[in-house]
Scaffold this motif. Structure first.
Motif, PDB file in Angstrom:
ATOM      1  N   MET A 136       1.067  -1.132  -0.126  1.00 53.73           N
ATOM      2  CA  MET A 136       0.025  -0.138   0.408  1.00 53.73           C
ATOM      3  C   MET A 136       1.119   1.095  -0.147  1.00 53.73           C
ATOM      4  O   MET A 136       0.200   2.098  -0.691  1.00 53.73           O
ATOM      5  N   LEU A 137       2.021   0.888  -0.024  1.00 53.24           N
ATOM      6  CA  LEU A 137       3.035   2.407   0.323  1.00 53.24           C
ATOM      7  C   LEU A 137       3.075   3.612  -0.817  1.00 53.24           C
ATOM      8  O   LEU A 137       2.763   4.217  -0.395  1.00 53.24           O
ATOM      9  N   PRO A 138       3.478   2.702  -1.625  1.00 54.43           N
ATOM     10  CA  PRO A 138       3.066   3.998  -2.791  1.00 54.43           C
ATOM     11  C   PRO A 138       2.203   3.857  -3.680  1.00 54.43           C
ATOM     12  O   PRO A 138       2.112   5.177  -3.941  1.00 54.43           O
ATOM     13  N   LYS A 139       1.175   3.289  -3.128  1.00 52.68           N
ATOM     14  CA  LYS A 139      -0.780   3.788  -3.630  1.00 52.68           C
ATOM     15  C   LYS A 139      -0.397   5.705  -3.268  1.00 52.68           C
ATOM     16  O   LYS A 139      -0.783   6.075  -2.782  1.00 52.68           O
ATOM     17  N   MET A 140      -0.032   4.683  -1.276  1.00 53.03           N
ATOM     18  CA  MET A 140      -0.517   5.951  -0.481  1.00 53.03           C
ATOM     19  C   MET A 140       0.696   7.327  -0.868  1.00 53.03           C
ATOM     20  O   MET A 140      -0.172   8.497  -0.849  1.00 53.03           O
ATOM     21  N   GLU A 141       1.738   6.728  -0.849  1.00 51.11           N
ATOM     22  CA  GLU A 141       2.910   8.170  -0.916  1.00 51.11           C
ATOM     23  C   GLU A 141       2.358   8.211  -2.448  1.00 51.11           C
ATOM     24  O   GLU A 141       2.584  10.395  -2.710  1.00 51.11           O
ATOM     25  N   GLY A 142       2.212   8.443  -3.482  1.00 53.39           N
ATOM     26  CA  GLY A 142       1.441   8.776  -4.489  1.00 53.39           C
ATOM     27  C   GLY A 142       0.091   9.763  -4.884  1.00 53.39           C
ATOM     28  O   GLY A 142       0.285  10.596  -5.045  1.00 53.39           O
ATOM     29  N   CYS A 143      -1.117   9.707  -3.530  1.00 54.30           N
ATOM     30  CA  CYS A 143      -1.976  10.410  -3.838  1.00 54.30           C
ATOM     31  C   CYS A 143      -1.360  11.848  -2.488  1.00 54.30           C
ATOM     32  O   CYS A 143      -1.565  12.575  -2.667  1.00 54.30           O
ATOM     33  N   LEU A 144      -0.530  11.418  -1.790  1.00 50.50           N
ATOM     34  CA  LEU A 144       0.512  12.507  -1.212  1.00 50.50           C
ATOM     35  C   LEU A 144       0.686  13.321  -1.762  1.00 50.50           C
ATOM     36  O   LEU A 144       0.709  14.405  -2.058  1.00 50.50           O
ATOM     37  N   ARG A 145       1.829  12.719  -3.038  1.00 47.23           N
ATOM     38  CA  ARG A 145       2.641  13.439  -3.665  1.00 47.23           C
ATOM     39  C   ARG A 145       1.207  13.994  -4.858  1.00 47.23           C
ATOM     40  O   ARG A 145       1.773  15.088  -4.748  1.00 47.23           O
ATOM     41  N   ALA A 146       0.364  14.026  -4.890  1.00 48.67           N
ATOM     42  CA  ALA A 146      -0.308  14.137  -5.555  1.00 48.67           C
ATOM     43  C   ALA A 146      -1.487  15.242  -5.384  1.00 48.67           C
ATOM     44  O   ALA A 146      -1.372  16.090  -5.669  1.00 48.67           O
ATOM     45  N   VAL A 147      -1.726  15.728  -3.827  1.00 49.02           N
ATOM     46  CA  VAL A 147      -2.624  16.437  -3.471  1.00 49.02           C
ATOM     47  C   VAL A 147      -2.080  17.419  -3.008  1.00 49.02           C
ATOM     48  O   VAL A 147      -2.177  19.052  -2.968  1.00 49.02           O
ATOM     49  N   ARG A 148      -0.906  17.251  -2.762  1.00 45.75           N
ATOM     50  CA  ARG A 148       0.595  18.491  -1.537  1.00 45.75           C
ATOM     51  C   ARG A 148       0.835  19.200  -3.814  1.00 45.75           C
ATOM     52  O   ARG A 148       1.007  20.263  -3.075  1.00 45.75           O
ATOM     53  N   GLY A 149       0.651  17.833  -4.319  1.00 42.48           N
ATOM     54  CA  GLY A 149       1.543  18.984  -5.852  1.00 42.48           C
ATOM     55  C   GLY A 149       0.247  19.269  -6.618  1.00 42.48           C
ATOM     56  O   GLY A 149       0.478  20.193  -7.830  1.00 42.48           O
ATOM     57  N   GLY A 150      -1.020  19.229  -6.026  1.00 41.49           N
ATOM     58  CA  GLY A 150      -1.959  20.468  -6.475  1.00 41.49           C
ATOM     59  C   GLY A 150      -3.367  19.863  -7.430  1.00 41.49           C
ATOM     60  O   GLY A 150      -4.601  20.234  -7.079  1.00 41.49           O
ATOM     61  N   VAL A 151      -3.032  18.526  -7.536  1.00 39.38           N
ATOM     62  CA  VAL A 151      -4.212  17.829  -7.733  1.00 39.38           C
ATOM     63  C   VAL A 151      -5.372  17.440  -6.444  1.00 39.38           C
ATOM     64  O   VAL A 151      -5.320  17.507  -5.761  1.00 39.38           O
ATOM     65  N   ARG A 152      -7.051  17.828  -7.075  1.00 35.83           N
ATOM     66  CA  ARG A 152      -7.700  18.585  -6.306  1.00 35.83           C
ATOM     67  C   ARG A 152      -8.259  17.056  -4.958  1.00 35.83           C
ATOM     68  O   ARG A 152      -8.366  17.360  -3.744  1.00 35.83           O
ATOM     69  N   THR A 153      -8.169  15.967  -5.018  1.00 36.33           N
ATOM     70  CA  THR A 153      -8.577  14.764  -4.735  1.00 36.33           C
ATOM     71  C   THR A 153      -7.889  13.851  -5.030  1.00 36.33           C
ATOM     72  O   THR A 153      -7.831  13.190  -6.236  1.00 36.33           O
ATOM     73  N   ALA A 154      -7.324  12.748  -4.082  1.00 41.29           N
ATOM     74  CA  ALA A 154      -6.728  11.760  -4.805  1.00 41.29           C
ATOM     75  C   ALA A 154      -8.102  10.378  -4.117  1.00 41.29           C
ATOM     76  O   ALA A 154      -8.454  10.519  -2.958  1.00 41.29           O
ATOM     77  N   HIS A 155      -8.561   9.156  -5.032  1.00 40.93           N
ATOM     78  CA  HIS A 155      -8.879   8.351  -4.431  1.00 40.93           C
ATOM     79  C   HIS A 155      -8.186   6.735  -4.537  1.00 40.93           C
ATOM     80  O   HIS A 155      -7.348   6.569  -5.595  1.00 40.93           O
TER      81      HIS A 155
END
Length: 301
Positions: free
Chosen positions: A245-264
């Protein structure tokens, strides 16, 4: 792991609410991976979902993995599969198999399923037009750096080719293989590649499909899914997450901190999870947002 929906995988998805006018033309990056990729019925329902997003007025981009297929081919060739911190250790021989399977088989299957609905999908890799540039990355295991071979960290994304395909009404299907500045080709984790591409495209949404119902609050002691959490809360949880699960949640974290509104993070074993997660009134699985300001809802479009 919890139960999954058992309806026919190729049944048509239920119609969702109309897309809000201001979101028409927004980019949604969907990462498709896990064991759903080896189930023909789930592949077909996934393709239907992506086309449904396109017809609703969104601009979907698919980034795919291929772990089960790569492992199967390595086994057939007598090559060992080994992982560190959720990342495949990639020797030069393994890298040849990764490129062959991702862009020569998995991508072609997804393009074929999407194009069964019309002239939508175009396949490409992160190598094409220098879309993704990567550097070699180690794995962090118990606080120490471990060499895992030709595994890349995306350090730059040139989204021009993807934007051009979207502008022409196509659905890009991207294999997570990237070129280094020195010409070396790297195997990039698909979750992190999808995240980097979502940020570069100013995407409205990042959707990660996986083999579980979402992020569990206290795995393996409980299967209660965390429905929503902020970037700061997720940051605190990352060190204790299981490697898968680590890379998936790391990817979500990077996305929202990078400007993506939501990650699912959604359960890809459930037929039509993408339509339900993106166009539904509430999103199943786990939703990650930057903070709790603004609309407290799950962030559906």
């Amino acid at each position: 792991m919890g139960s999954v929906v058992t309806e026919r995988a190729d049944a048509a998805p239920a119609a969702g609410p109309a897309l809000r006018p201001e979101l028409r033309g927004s980019v949604v990056v969907v990462k498709f991976g896990g064991n759903a990729m080896v189930d023909a019925g789930l592949q077909r329902s996934f393709a239907q979902d992506v086309v449904e997003l396109w017809r609703a007025g969104l601009r979907p981009v698919v980034v795919h993995g291929g772990g089960p297929q790569i492992s199967a081919m390595l086994d057939r060739l007598g090559l060992e599969s080994h992982f560190e911190a959720g990342l495949r250790v990639t020797t030069p021989e393994t890298m040849e198999v990764v490129r062959m399977v991702l862009s020569g088989r998995v991508q072609r299957e997804l393009v074929s399923h999407l194009n069964a609905h019309g002239p939508f999908a175009v396949g490409m890799t992160g190598e094409d037009a220098h879309t993704m540039t990567a550097v070699r990355r180690p794995a962090l295991v118990d606080g120490r750096s471990v060499d895992i071979g030709l595994v890349g960290e995306v350090v730059d994304v040139n989204p021009g080719m993807v934007r051009a395909l979207l502008a022409q009404g196509h659905i890009p299907v991207v294999s997570p293989v990237a070129r280094g500045g020195d010409g070396q080709i790297y195997n990039v984790n698909a979750d992190l590649a999808a995240s980097a591409l979502a940020v570069a495209l100013d995407a409205e949404r990042l959707v990660m499909l996986t083999d579980v119902e979402g992020l569990y609050a206290d795995w393996p002691h409980s299967t209660e899914v965390i429905e929503r959490l902020t970037a700061d809360a997720l940051d605190g949880l990352l060190p204790g997450l299981a490697s898968g699960m680590l890379p998936k949640m790391e990817g979500c974290l990077r996305a929202v901190r990078g400007g993506v509104r939501t990650a699912h993070v959604l359960d890809g074993r459930v037929p039509h999870a993408v339509v339900r997660g993106v166009l539904g009134e509430t999103s199943p699985g786990t939703t990650v947002v930057l903070d709790d300001s603004g609309d407290p809802a799950t962030g559906t479009v």
